[in-house]
Design an enzyme around this catalytic site. Structure first.
Site, PDB file in Angstrom:
ATOM      1  N   ASP A 108      43.021 -30.407  30.937  1.00  0.00           N
ATOM      2  CA  ASP A 108      42.204 -29.194  31.028  1.00  0.00           C
ATOM      3  C   ASP A 108      41.399 -29.120  29.733  1.00  0.00           C
ATOM      4  O   ASP A 108      41.943 -28.802  28.669  1.00  0.00           O
ATOM      5  CB  ASP A 108      43.111 -27.957  31.169  1.00  0.00           C
ATOM      6  CG  ASP A 108      42.292 -26.664  31.114  1.00  0.00           C
ATOM      7  OD1 ASP A 108      42.878 -25.581  31.309  1.00  0.00           O
ATOM      8  OD2 ASP A 108      41.062 -26.749  30.858  1.00  0.00           O
TER       9      ASP A 108
ATOM     10  N   TYR B  48      23.688 -22.462  34.237  1.00  0.00           N
ATOM     11  CA  TYR B  48      23.915 -23.898  34.040  1.00  0.00           C
ATOM     12  C   TYR B  48      22.853 -24.471  33.096  1.00  0.00           C
ATOM     13  O   TYR B  48      23.177 -25.138  32.112  1.00  0.00           O
ATOM     14  CB  TYR B  48      23.858 -24.576  35.406  1.00  0.00           C
ATOM     15  CG  TYR B  48      23.823 -26.078  35.388  1.00  0.00           C
ATOM     16  CD1 TYR B  48      22.665 -26.755  35.766  1.00  0.00           C
ATOM     17  CD2 TYR B  48      24.936 -26.818  35.021  1.00  0.00           C
ATOM     18  CE1 TYR B  48      22.629 -28.132  35.779  1.00  0.00           C
ATOM     19  CE2 TYR B  48      24.905 -28.203  35.041  1.00  0.00           C
ATOM     20  CZ  TYR B  48      23.752 -28.852  35.422  1.00  0.00           C
ATOM     21  OH  TYR B  48      23.708 -30.215  35.431  1.00  0.00           O
TER      22      TYR B  48
ATOM     23  N   LYS C 111      23.106 -25.949  29.257  1.00  0.00           N
ATOM     24  CA  LYS C 111      22.667 -27.307  28.901  1.00  0.00           C
ATOM     25  C   LYS C 111      21.687 -27.274  27.719  1.00  0.00           C
ATOM     26  O   LYS C 111      21.726 -28.130  26.841  1.00  0.00           O
ATOM     27  CB  LYS C 111      22.046 -28.009  30.108  1.00  0.00           C
ATOM     28  CG  LYS C 111      23.055 -28.370  31.190  1.00  0.00           C
ATOM     29  CD  LYS C 111      24.177 -29.247  30.639  1.00  0.00           C
ATOM     30  CE  LYS C 111      25.187 -29.624  31.709  1.00  0.00           C
ATOM     31  NZ  LYS C 111      26.304 -30.420  31.150  1.00  0.00           N
TER      32      LYS C 111
ATOM     33  N   ILE D  60      21.171 -36.305  41.421  1.00  0.00           N
ATOM     34  CA  ILE D  60      21.767 -37.642  41.557  1.00  0.00           C
ATOM     35  C   ILE D  60      22.228 -37.849  42.989  1.00  0.00           C
ATOM     36  O   ILE D  60      22.943 -37.005  43.553  1.00  0.00           O
ATOM     37  CB  ILE D  60      22.944 -37.835  40.580  1.00  0.00           C
ATOM     38  CG1 ILE D  60      22.454 -37.742  39.127  1.00  0.00           C
ATOM     39  CG2 ILE D  60      23.619 -39.191  40.823  1.00  0.00           C
ATOM     40  CD1 ILE D  60      23.552 -37.871  38.078  1.00  0.00           C
TER      41      ILE D  60
HETATM   42  C1  VAH Z   1      22.444 -29.466  40.219  1.00  0.00           C
HETATM   43  N1  VAH Z   1      22.812 -31.844  40.647  1.00  0.00           N
HETATM   44  O1  VAH Z   1      21.863 -29.435  41.280  1.00  0.00           O
HETATM   45  C2  VAH Z   1      22.719 -30.832  39.597  1.00  0.00           C
HETATM   46  C3  VAH Z   1      21.610 -31.206  38.654  1.00  0.00           C
HETATM   47  C4  VAH Z   1      19.118 -31.383  38.428  1.00  0.00           C
HETATM   48  C5  VAH Z   1      20.240 -31.115  39.320  1.00  0.00           C
HETATM   49  O2  VAH Z   1      21.641 -30.471  37.494  1.00  0.00           O
HETATM   50  O3  VAH Z   1      22.809 -28.465  39.659  1.00  0.00           O
END
Ligand code: VAH
Length: 315
Positions: A47, A137, A141, A167
């Site tokens: 974890d 998110y 980042k 991806i």
């Molecule tokens: C997402 N697959 O969809 C990831 C990625 C750019 C896309 O950050 O959140």
């Protein structure tokens, strides 16, 4: 030895196999909250929000490289914003500190095109354009990129990063992203089912094939430090397409394959991201070049998934 966190995830499970192939199974320590039942190799249940647990593993195995792949992605992150921030940042700080204390030589962490926002130019978005992410998110980042640069400047830690586009791969399933449609659609196509797409037909997004993403990651990590001019995160891209273009590409092999469009909350996330990415810094610094485009990716995905599903049917 090399440690991979988030080794059971979409990228981690494929990267682990490639690192085992290149450096030997005994030199790769895969870790995650739980082990994939099909996993072969050295695995530690870990974890990463627990600093002591991370520090113990890094020192116990004399880890010299860490691939830190733990994160809550864009769509899931929007359902639980503060949990996503907490998890994405806490795990990253634990990896940074354990690496600093144990003098880990190189660290990789994924960034994303999610660092860009509505104000960024939609096409060929440059490496250095101002970052105004629209998702938790993406915010995590951008923060991660700046902390990576800080640990390099202050402690000389060699941290490298790629701003992955969506991806696409056949080896694993994505979890909680906005680009996941481009994987889900293939599983429907090879099972002759209609696909219900959560983005509109004309939503262009930058994408990359898993094989190219894995190769880019290792090529970046193997490049001499003096070649790495970007200490936050490199743009990379393989291709850009819309769900409609992907559907047509699949219909070249499965003419009867049908799609319907039912955009949901992920449409707003996708609309805030670029259509295409300028990855010239990666091309100039460490000779990045994608090998897969829309048609070769489509062919390879369908070939591999049809093998996978017919194996399952025959078992
Ligand atoms: C997402 N697959 O969809 C990831 C990625 C750019 C896309 O950050 O959140």
């Amino acid at each position: 030895k090399i440690l991979i966190t988030g080794a059971s995830g979409q990228l981690g499970s494929v990267l682990t196999m490639e690192l085992q192939r290149r450096f030997g199974v005994a030199n790769i320590i895969a870790s995650d909250l739980k082990q994939n039942e099909t996993f072969i190799g050295c695995f530690e249940v870990l974890d990463v929000t627990n600093f002591e647990a991370v520090n113990t593993i890094v020192s116990k195995y004399n880890i010299i490289q860490i691939y830190h792949l733990v994160a809550i992605l864009s769509a899931n992150g929007e359902k639980h914003p503060l949990d996503a921030w907490e998890l994405n940042m806490k795990t990253f700080f634990n990896v940074l500190e354990a690496s600093r204390i144990n003098k880990v030589k190189k660290i990789f962490f994924p960034s994303s095109i999610a660092v860009y926002g509505d104000n960024a130019p939609e096409d060929n978005t440059s490496q250095d354009f101002v970052l105004s992410p629209s998702t938790v998110y993406g915010i995590s980042k951008v923060a991660g990129e700046n902390w990576a640069n800080y640990y390099f400047e202050k402690y000389g830690l060699d941290i490298r990063s790629l701003r992955y586009p969506g991806i696409i791969g056949h080896q694993s399933l994505p979890g909680g992203g906005t680009t996941d449609y481009a994987v889900d659609i293939f599983h429907k196509a090879v099972n002759n089912e209609k696909y219900e797409c959560f983005l509109s037909a004309s939503t262009t997004l930058p994408m990359i094939y898993m094989d190219d993403a894995i190769r880019a990651t290792i090529e970046l990590m193997e490049a001499p430090l003096e070649k790495i001019s970007v200490k936050t995160s490199y743009n990379i891209s393989g291709m850009s397409f819309t769900p409609e273009e992907l559907h047509k590409s699949i219909q070249k092999i499965h003419p009867e394959f049908e799609i319907i469009y039912k955009p949901d909350f992920r449409q707003n996330i996708a609309d805030s991201w670029p259509n295409s990415i300028d990855d010239s810094h990666a091309r100039n610094d460490w000779n990045w070049k994608p090998k897969y485009d829309l048609s070769s990716m489509t062919l390879d995905m369908i070939k591999n998934l049809e093998e996978k599903y017919c194996k399952i049917q025959n078992t």
